[in-house]
Design an enzyme around this catalytic site. Structure first.
Site, PDB file in Angstrom:
ATOM      1  N   GLU A 139       2.019   0.098   9.384  1.00  0.00           N
ATOM      2  CA  GLU A 139       2.053  -0.632  10.663  1.00  0.00           C
ATOM      3  C   GLU A 139       2.580   0.303  11.738  1.00  0.00           C
ATOM      4  O   GLU A 139       3.454   1.128  11.472  1.00  0.00           O
ATOM      5  CB  GLU A 139       2.941  -1.877  10.521  1.00  0.00           C
ATOM      6  CG  GLU A 139       3.394  -2.535  11.802  1.00  0.00           C
ATOM      7  CD  GLU A 139       2.249  -3.014  12.665  1.00  0.00           C
ATOM      8  OE1 GLU A 139       2.310  -2.790  13.887  1.00  0.00           O
ATOM      9  OE2 GLU A 139       1.298  -3.613  12.118  1.00  0.00           O
ATOM     10  N   PHE A 174      -2.362  -2.136   9.205  1.00  0.00           N
ATOM     11  CA  PHE A 174      -1.958  -3.055  10.277  1.00  0.00           C
ATOM     12  C   PHE A 174      -1.202  -4.230   9.644  1.00  0.00           C
ATOM     13  O   PHE A 174      -1.529  -5.393   9.847  1.00  0.00           O
ATOM     14  CB  PHE A 174      -3.154  -3.548  11.084  1.00  0.00           C
ATOM     15  CG  PHE A 174      -3.956  -2.443  11.723  1.00  0.00           C
ATOM     16  CD1 PHE A 174      -3.572  -1.910  12.942  1.00  0.00           C
ATOM     17  CD2 PHE A 174      -5.100  -1.925  11.103  1.00  0.00           C
ATOM     18  CE1 PHE A 174      -4.312  -0.883  13.539  1.00  0.00           C
ATOM     19  CE2 PHE A 174      -5.837  -0.916  11.681  1.00  0.00           C
ATOM     20  CZ  PHE A 174      -5.443  -0.386  12.902  1.00  0.00           C
ATOM     21  N   CYS A 215       0.624 -33.502  23.815  1.00  0.00           N
ATOM     22  CA  CYS A 215      -0.228 -32.440  23.277  1.00  0.00           C
ATOM     23  C   CYS A 215      -0.546 -32.669  21.806  1.00  0.00           C
ATOM     24  O   CYS A 215       0.355 -32.910  20.989  1.00  0.00           O
ATOM     25  CB  CYS A 215       0.466 -31.091  23.449  1.00  0.00           C
ATOM     26  SG  CYS A 215      -0.481 -29.696  22.804  1.00  0.00           S
ATOM     27  N   CYS A 265      -5.937 -30.304  31.220  1.00  0.00           N
ATOM     28  CA  CYS A 265      -5.299 -29.131  30.626  1.00  0.00           C
ATOM     29  C   CYS A 265      -6.341 -28.099  30.213  1.00  0.00           C
ATOM     30  O   CYS A 265      -7.392 -28.445  29.676  1.00  0.00           O
ATOM     31  CB  CYS A 265      -4.470 -29.557  29.413  1.00  0.00           C
ATOM     32  SG  CYS A 265      -3.725 -28.184  28.514  1.00  0.00           S
ATOM     33  N   CYS A 287      -7.170 -26.484  25.643  1.00  0.00           N
ATOM     34  CA  CYS A 287      -8.242 -26.748  24.675  1.00  0.00           C
ATOM     35  C   CYS A 287      -9.546 -26.936  25.450  1.00  0.00           C
ATOM     36  O   CYS A 287      -9.560 -27.579  26.492  1.00  0.00           O
ATOM     37  CB  CYS A 287      -7.960 -28.000  23.861  1.00  0.00           C
ATOM     38  SG  CYS A 287      -6.468 -27.918  22.842  1.00  0.00           S
ATOM     39  N   CYS A 327      -9.928 -11.101  14.096  1.00  0.00           N
ATOM     40  CA  CYS A 327      -9.878 -12.192  15.066  1.00  0.00           C
ATOM     41  C   CYS A 327     -10.918 -11.994  16.159  1.00  0.00           C
ATOM     42  O   CYS A 327     -10.880 -12.684  17.180  1.00  0.00           O
ATOM     43  CB  CYS A 327      -8.477 -12.305  15.677  1.00  0.00           C
ATOM     44  SG  CYS A 327      -7.955 -10.817  16.573  1.00  0.00           S
TER      45      CYS A 327
END
Length: 407
Positions: A290, A270, A143, A66, A69, A364
């Site tokens: 936003e 945001f 998973c 997979c 990850c 992020c």
């Protein structure tokens, strides 16, 4: 060809130095001696000669096939240090450094939202994640990343694919855990007609989905899919941004609250559907901004329906094209800003000129964060600390909160 892995790339590939430059070796760790065949700049058919002390047995039975990850072969401590290093490296690239608080990592089986690929087959449906760098779909019944509530939706998702999927093209299913049941959004399904919509509604009822959105249209709403932010309950629009795990969201919120301290007048930029604005409104007046009107409508409705909040005002505004100006921060004691991956260059330039005492920056993307941090520091702010949050466990993704203050 024998090589020694020197470091990891930003996507988690092992990197060794070959005669003509960098050689990439997926799934390896620094210090490991490996043997394999060189194809271009990648080593294939790899055999580990000397394993790293940080190598562990992957907890998931699908780890080798997979592509969901990429770091299950590394110890938790190694991954934590690697992710801290990613942020430190991004800051160093801008000539900056900071105090780092201990990393906060979400546990296994905690992802509350995922996008799953699927295809109808002759005998049913194949559903899961792609193998790394491939179009091959890998079934993931065991998973270790997804929350058990998401895994429990798989039979219902397969029923959707069998009914409205294609054998020649993939269907994308975004499923989100909510208080009132799974919120499912399907893209790439058959064109809607009356009979199909009736069958989709039947599947929604049978499997207890809260809402089903099909190619952009809400075709079934059994109950509003609710998310809790502090004491407020919000029903986000289909596809609205949501933090990946409850634990990660809580860690980010605690860090933001610590950063802004006792501020009584806050601007949240945001703001999304109120991840930070609504909990912070339990103790402070909040102006939430936003760009997506559906999100501001959901936030405003939740604020109106929640007792015990301080004053919450909501503004729909494209902060990339029209950032808040200096005079709009008059009297504001703290700003919370959580932009998309591209960062918020224009808004940060205005903030750098402002007199806002404290800024809690959520990001992020360490690279855009470091770029924006340099702008604030050039404007007179001090970077007090950085809190890294790993809610995308076993991946290369990094979240963070940083506190900036104006002396």
């Amino acid at each position: 060809m024998k090589l020694t892995i020197e470091r990891l790339g930003h996507l988690g590939d092992g990197i060794a130095q070959g005669p003509e430059g960098a050689i990439y070796v997926p799934g390896m760790l620094p210090g490991e001696e490996v043997d394999g065949e060189l194809q271009g700049d990648t080593l294939v058919g790899v055999r580990i000669v000397t394993p790293s002390a940080n190598r562990v047995k992957p907890p998931c039975s699908h780890a080798k096939t997979c592509g969901g990850c990429m770091m299950q072969h590394a110890s938790d401590g190694f991954v934590a240090d690697w992710k801290l290093g990613i942020v430190k490296g991004a800051l160093a690239g801008q000539g900056l450094e900071a105090e780092f608080r201990p990393i906060l990592t979400s546990p296994p089986q905690s992802r509350r939202r995922a996008t799953i690929a699927a295809r109808r087959t002759k005998n049913g449906a194949l559903m899961g994640f792609h193998a790394r760098g491939s179009d091959t779909l890998v079934d993931v019944p065991n998973c270790q990343l997804l929350h058990p509530d998401l895994m429990a939706t798989f039979p219902g998702l397969q029923a959707l694919v069998k009914l409205g999927g294609s054998r020649t093209a993939e269907v994308s299913l975004t499923v989100t855990r909510s208080i009132s049941g799974a919120d499912v959004m399907v893209v790439g399904g058959k064109e809607l007609d009356g009979p199909l919509q009736m069958e989709l509604a039947r599947i929604t009822e049978t499997y207890g989905f809260a809402r089903l959105t099909w190619n952009g249209d809400t075709v079934a709403l059994r109950t509003a899919p609710m998310q809790r932010f502090g004491r407020a309950l919000v029903s986000p629009p289909p596809g609205a941004f949501l933090q990946a795990t409850i634990e990660g969201e809580s860690a980010l919120l605690r860090s933001v609250a610590l950063a802004i301290g006792a501020a009584k007048k806050i601007t949240d930029l945001f703001a999304g559907v109120g991840t930070f604005a609504l909990p912070l409104a339990e103790r402070a007046e909040v102006h939430a901004v936003e760009g997506e009107a559906r999100m501001t409508a959901a936030l405003e409705k939740a604020a109106h329906n929640t007792e015990g909040l301080k004053r919450v005002t909501v503004e729909t505004r494209d902060l990339f094209r029209r950032p808040l100006e200096d005079d709009e921060f008059k009297g504001v004691e703290a700003v919370v800003i959580d932009p998309p991956r591209a960062g918020a260059e224009a808004q940060m330039a205005v903030l750098a000129r402002s007199k806002v005492p404290v800024i809690a920056s959520v990001s992020c993307n360490p690279v855009s964060f470091a770029r924006d941090a340099k702008v604030l520091i050039a404007g007179g702010y001090h970077l007090d600390w950085v809190q890294v949050v790993d809610q995308f466990r076993w991946s290369a993704h990094v979240e963070l909160v940083a506190r900036f203050s104006r002396p």
